[in-house]
Design a protein around this motif. Sequence first.
Motif, PDB file in Angstrom:
ATOM      1  N   ASN A 130      -8.227  34.694  13.584  1.00  0.00           N
ATOM      2  CA  ASN A 130      -6.990  34.333  14.664  1.00  0.00           C
ATOM      3  C   ASN A 130      -7.565  34.350  16.323  1.00  0.00           C
ATOM      4  N   ARG A 131      -8.040  33.303  16.578  1.00  0.00           N
ATOM      5  CA  ARG A 131      -8.667  33.158  17.913  1.00  0.00           C
ATOM      6  C   ARG A 131      -7.785  33.548  19.033  1.00  0.00           C
ATOM      7  N   PRO A 132      -6.433  33.174  19.181  1.00  0.00           N
ATOM      8  CA  PRO A 132      -5.558  33.361  20.193  1.00  0.00           C
ATOM      9  C   PRO A 132      -5.230  34.740  20.233  1.00  0.00           C
TER      10      PRO A 132
ATOM     11  N   CYS B  99     -16.337  39.458  18.746  1.00  0.00           N
ATOM     12  CA  CYS B  99     -15.426  38.491  18.395  1.00  0.00           C
ATOM     13  C   CYS B  99     -15.812  37.166  18.265  1.00  0.00           C
ATOM     14  N   GLY B 100     -16.293  36.973  19.513  1.00  0.00           N
ATOM     15  CA  GLY B 100     -16.865  35.508  19.666  1.00  0.00           C
ATOM     16  C   GLY B 100     -18.061  35.138  18.555  1.00  0.00           C
ATOM     17  N   ALA B 101     -18.920  36.059  18.148  1.00  0.00           N
ATOM     18  CA  ALA B 101     -19.858  35.756  16.927  1.00  0.00           C
ATOM     19  C   ALA B 101     -19.081  35.588  15.942  1.00  0.00           C
ATOM     20  N   ARG B 102     -18.044  36.516  15.522  1.00  0.00           N
ATOM     21  CA  ARG B 102     -17.478  36.220  14.068  1.00  0.00           C
ATOM     22  C   ARG B 102     -16.541  35.146  14.161  1.00  0.00           C
ATOM     23  N   LEU B 103     -15.955  34.753  15.317  1.00  0.00           N
ATOM     24  CA  LEU B 103     -15.107  33.585  15.186  1.00  0.00           C
ATOM     25  C   LEU B 103     -15.910  32.414  15.330  1.00  0.00           C
ATOM     26  N   GLY B 104     -17.075  32.278  15.654  1.00  0.00           N
ATOM     27  CA  GLY B 104     -17.931  30.998  15.823  1.00  0.00           C
ATOM     28  C   GLY B 104     -17.623  30.431  17.152  1.00  0.00           C
ATOM     29  N   LEU B 105     -17.652  31.352  18.198  1.00  0.00           N
ATOM     30  CA  LEU B 105     -17.311  30.907  19.443  1.00  0.00           C
ATOM     31  C   LEU B 105     -18.418  31.209  20.452  1.00  0.00           C
ATOM     32  N   PRO B 106     -19.483  30.342  20.516  1.00  0.00           N
ATOM     33  CA  PRO B 106     -20.440  30.631  21.216  1.00  0.00           C
ATOM     34  C   PRO B 106     -20.241  30.761  22.958  1.00  0.00           C
ATOM     35  N   GLY B 107     -19.279  30.137  23.210  1.00  0.00           N
ATOM     36  CA  GLY B 107     -18.718  30.318  24.816  1.00  0.00           C
ATOM     37  C   GLY B 107     -18.194  31.720  24.944  1.00  0.00           C
ATOM     38  N   TRP B 108     -17.638  32.473  23.984  1.00  0.00           N
ATOM     39  CA  TRP B 108     -17.378  33.523  24.279  1.00  0.00           C
ATOM     40  C   TRP B 108     -18.449  34.610  24.460  1.00  0.00           C
TER      41      TRP B 108
END
Length: 418
Positions: free
Chosen positions: A274-276, A318-327
């Motif tokens: 849950n990214r948001p 969290c970015g790594a686990r959500l696949g969000l390289p920007g984070w």
Amino acid sequence: MNWSSQAIRNAARQGDYGRVVSLARRDSGVSQSQLGDACGISQSAVSRLEGRGTASYDMTILARAATHLHIPPRLVGLADHTAAHVAENGQHDVHRRNFLAGTAAAIAAPTLSTRLPEATDTGQAATLRVATTAFRRLDGTTPSRQLSEPVLAHLRLTQAITSDAETTEQRARLAAVGSEAASLAGWLAWDMNDIGSARTWYGAAIKAARTSGDRLLLAYQLGSLAGFEADAGNAPQGLALVRKAHRQLGDAAPAIATAWLGTIEALAHAAAGNRPAAGSALDQAARSTDAVQDEQPPPWPWVFTFTHTKVAATRLTCGARLGLPGWVAASQDAAAAALTSSHEKQRALLMLDLAAAQLGTGRLDGAFVLAGRALETGARYRSGRIIERARALRRSYTSATPPRVVREFDDRLHGIYL
């Protein structure tokens, strides 16, 4: 620094310890902001410390400053053992479940102010807590497999003494110490990747915290188990435990508690994909961290303050686990202090999160070089948690013809037997 200089001697003789700190800081080329970060306080708080003249001082903060600047304790009115206590304890971080005696602060809110450790307590509880603290110091440099049995023996002794307590007050105080010891046993089991035992000991820590009657300690232990469940991917359990912890804290929770629980909630939301919600929890943690600067020193059991570096490190994870390289990219600079932490096992886990993010963007060389360094740490400390995380990273990459850097990683990984 010339500690025998006239300026230093005059300031120390007059009791102007802030002046001593100021002179030492400037001589070392350290800014007020840098010293504040090292002591867990704001730049403005350092400025106030240095300008206090001969007024009274917060001895905990003064000892931290003296330790960081290598000021002889006598020059700031401290006994050698006081400065040593802070120096040793200051190497550890709140997300590592530190419960250290002698630096507790009274909490302003009556609903949270139950029974805190007393620096002057020389009874059984204080003695047992010293042993727990010693084991925690060893955690950063000792394999958990070597510490586990002594810690469990210490826990059994604490539980036996608690059961024999003659008064309700003694039993409650000893139960708090038992909660700390059980939490440490859970932490060590977690590092060994003994998931069942970790959950058992964290549960025992929560039960003992309830017996102690200390709602703040109970909230901390609930949050600790929540962090464990979030890391294990059990998002619903983690979120439920965070909610329970918040209920224990009530509306007047210390900012440090809200900030810390916010990062754990974010990890649980990340585990659920849950990214948001994860972003919202991290934003709340950052806002609460701004208010932490006014809490000097943090309330027990949050002995050390919570900084934006910790929030940034959680955002990276969290970015790594959500696949969000920007984070990950946005958090990497702010999390740099965590990536250079003196606690090697914690640093290795964060490196694996960073490696996962790099792998997600196709940067194989960087990913497996980082993973290889983390793997070396895991092997050196025989950390099942690090090794299994490294294995999970490797499983996430598939190729019929893996490049050399991956093959070399495989050779190291396959040669590890715990």
